[in-house]
Design a protein around this motif. Sequence first.
Motif, PDB file in Angstrom:
ATOM      1  N   ALA A 145       0.549  -1.153  -0.424  1.00  0.00           N
ATOM      2  CA  ALA A 145       0.188   0.651  -0.206  1.00  0.00           C
ATOM      3  C   ALA A 145       1.058   1.454  -0.414  1.00  0.00           C
ATOM      4  N   PHE A 146       1.680   1.433   0.710  1.00  0.00           N
ATOM      5  CA  PHE A 146       2.992   2.459   0.506  1.00  0.00           C
ATOM      6  C   PHE A 146       3.609   2.564  -0.495  1.00  0.00           C
ATOM      7  N   VAL A 147       3.860   1.430  -1.302  1.00  0.00           N
ATOM      8  CA  VAL A 147       4.086   1.316  -2.843  1.00  0.00           C
ATOM      9  C   VAL A 147       3.783   2.056  -3.412  1.00  0.00           C
ATOM     10  N   ASP A 148       2.837   2.134  -3.449  1.00  0.00           N
ATOM     11  CA  ASP A 148       1.057   2.588  -4.407  1.00  0.00           C
ATOM     12  C   ASP A 148       1.266   3.930  -3.430  1.00  0.00           C
ATOM     13  N   VAL A 149       0.835   3.869  -2.737  1.00  0.00           N
ATOM     14  CA  VAL A 149       0.758   5.645  -2.512  1.00  0.00           C
ATOM     15  C   VAL A 149       1.525   7.003  -3.113  1.00  0.00           C
ATOM     16  N   TRP A 150       3.146   5.867  -2.721  1.00  0.00           N
ATOM     17  CA  TRP A 150       4.615   6.939  -3.167  1.00  0.00           C
ATOM     18  C   TRP A 150       4.566   7.103  -4.001  1.00  0.00           C
ATOM     19  N   GLN A 151       4.038   5.763  -4.951  1.00  0.00           N
ATOM     20  CA  GLN A 151       4.076   6.045  -6.285  1.00  0.00           C
ATOM     21  C   GLN A 151       2.728   7.557  -6.900  1.00  0.00           C
ATOM     22  N   LEU A 152       2.151   7.347  -6.705  1.00  0.00           N
ATOM     23  CA  LEU A 152       1.079   8.134  -6.463  1.00  0.00           C
ATOM     24  C   LEU A 152       1.434   9.747  -6.463  1.00  0.00           C
ATOM     25  N   LEU A 153       1.915   9.932  -5.371  1.00  0.00           N
ATOM     26  CA  LEU A 153       2.249  10.894  -4.161  1.00  0.00           C
ATOM     27  C   LEU A 153       4.033  11.266  -6.172  1.00  0.00           C
ATOM     28  N   MET A 154       4.688  10.949  -6.254  1.00  0.00           N
ATOM     29  CA  MET A 154       5.497  10.728  -6.895  1.00  0.00           C
ATOM     30  C   MET A 154       5.506  11.686  -8.582  1.00  0.00           C
ATOM     31  N   ASP A 155       3.734  11.101  -7.933  1.00  0.00           N
ATOM     32  CA  ASP A 155       3.285  11.482  -9.470  1.00  0.00           C
ATOM     33  C   ASP A 155       3.239  12.840 -10.104  1.00  0.00           C
ATOM     34  N   LEU A 194       4.535  14.884  -8.097  1.00  0.00           N
ATOM     35  CA  LEU A 194       5.079  16.107  -7.762  1.00  0.00           C
ATOM     36  C   LEU A 194       6.326  16.290  -8.417  1.00  0.00           C
ATOM     37  N   VAL A 195       7.049  14.909  -9.754  1.00  0.00           N
ATOM     38  CA  VAL A 195       8.562  15.111 -10.239  1.00  0.00           C
ATOM     39  C   VAL A 195       8.045  15.685 -10.948  1.00  0.00           C
ATOM     40  N   THR A 196       9.423  15.940 -11.697  1.00  0.00           N
ATOM     41  CA  THR A 196       9.513  17.013 -13.473  1.00  0.00           C
ATOM     42  C   THR A 196       8.671  16.082 -14.383  1.00  0.00           C
ATOM     43  N   GLY A 197       7.578  15.933 -15.219  1.00  0.00           N
ATOM     44  CA  GLY A 197       7.779  15.673 -16.253  1.00  0.00           C
ATOM     45  C   GLY A 197       7.269  13.942 -16.704  1.00  0.00           C
ATOM     46  N   ARG A 198       6.739  13.560 -15.228  1.00  0.00           N
ATOM     47  CA  ARG A 198       6.878  12.115 -15.352  1.00  0.00           C
ATOM     48  C   ARG A 198       5.233  11.434 -15.116  1.00  0.00           C
ATOM     49  N   LYS A 199       4.745  10.641 -15.725  1.00  0.00           N
ATOM     50  CA  LYS A 199       3.188  10.479 -16.339  1.00  0.00           C
ATOM     51  C   LYS A 199       3.043  10.058 -15.397  1.00  0.00           C
ATOM     52  N   PRO A 200       1.448   9.243 -14.680  1.00  0.00           N
ATOM     53  CA  PRO A 200       0.719   8.398 -13.913  1.00  0.00           C
ATOM     54  C   PRO A 200       1.155   7.583 -14.820  1.00  0.00           C
ATOM     55  N   ARG A 201       0.890   6.425 -13.599  1.00  0.00           N
ATOM     56  CA  ARG A 201       1.309   5.161 -14.412  1.00  0.00           C
ATOM     57  C   ARG A 201      -0.960   4.448 -14.713  1.00  0.00           C
ATOM     58  N   LYS A 202      -0.619   4.159 -15.822  1.00  0.00           N
ATOM     59  CA  LYS A 202      -2.462   3.235 -16.256  1.00  0.00           C
ATOM     60  C   LYS A 202      -2.230   2.162 -15.519  1.00  0.00           C
ATOM     61  N   SER A 203      -4.006   2.612 -14.756  1.00  0.00           N
ATOM     62  CA  SER A 203      -4.460   1.320 -14.410  1.00  0.00           C
ATOM     63  C   SER A 203      -4.491   0.285 -15.420  1.00  0.00           C
ATOM     64  N   GLU A 204      -4.350  -0.784 -14.547  1.00  0.00           N
ATOM     65  CA  GLU A 204      -4.694  -2.147 -14.726  1.00  0.00           C
ATOM     66  C   GLU A 204      -6.123  -2.678 -15.924  1.00  0.00           C
TER      67      GLU A 204
END
Length: 201
Positions: A179-189, A191-201
């Motif tokens: 769950a933390f990995v998923d939350v962190w991924q979302l937060l970095m999406d 915050l990080v410049t040019g980062r594209k959110p992951r598409k849902s499965e």
Amino acid sequence: MPDGPLTRERIWATAEDAIRKYGPAKATVVDVARALGVSHAAVYRHVASKAELRDLVVGRWMETIMPPLRAIATKSGPATERLRELFGALIAVKRRRSSEDPELFTAYRALAADAQSVAAAHVDELIELTATIIRTGVRDGTFRTVDPVTAGRALLFATSRFHHPAHAGDWSDPALAAAFVDVWQLLMDGLVTGRKPRKSE
């Protein structure tokens, strides 16, 4: 006779023992003085009240977790890696304290609820450490142009389930790491410049 000069450090250590023995609600300045072999008036020359004794105990406990976090915030290296390391270290130290001495950890949770100014100062420093890393990331273009303090506060609150003592009962859940990995991924999406959110499965 007391063993050595009476200091706030000795009072803190003895108060911690008293809290462990009597519980946070029942431990008193008299208990601490008795254990130190001094009068309660002698203790009151260093701490003015039971409330100040509580703040001393909570403040010292919170201070013991801070040195490695401060070191991470101020070292060199990519901002994304340092930010992840900071939160990983925060989560690890809180969980280690909870598992190594659960009774004392629970006592500190109860004390911190009343030591609001001390707890607020602790949170403010955690926000500032986070903001320090975000600030460098904004400067070098790694992070989007955000207010570092506002973003730091948001990151800390968004991840509170993983490190805030109020959620300690959840920390044994084996699904929490994922769950933390998923939350962190979302937060970095966000915050990080040019980062594209992951598409849902």
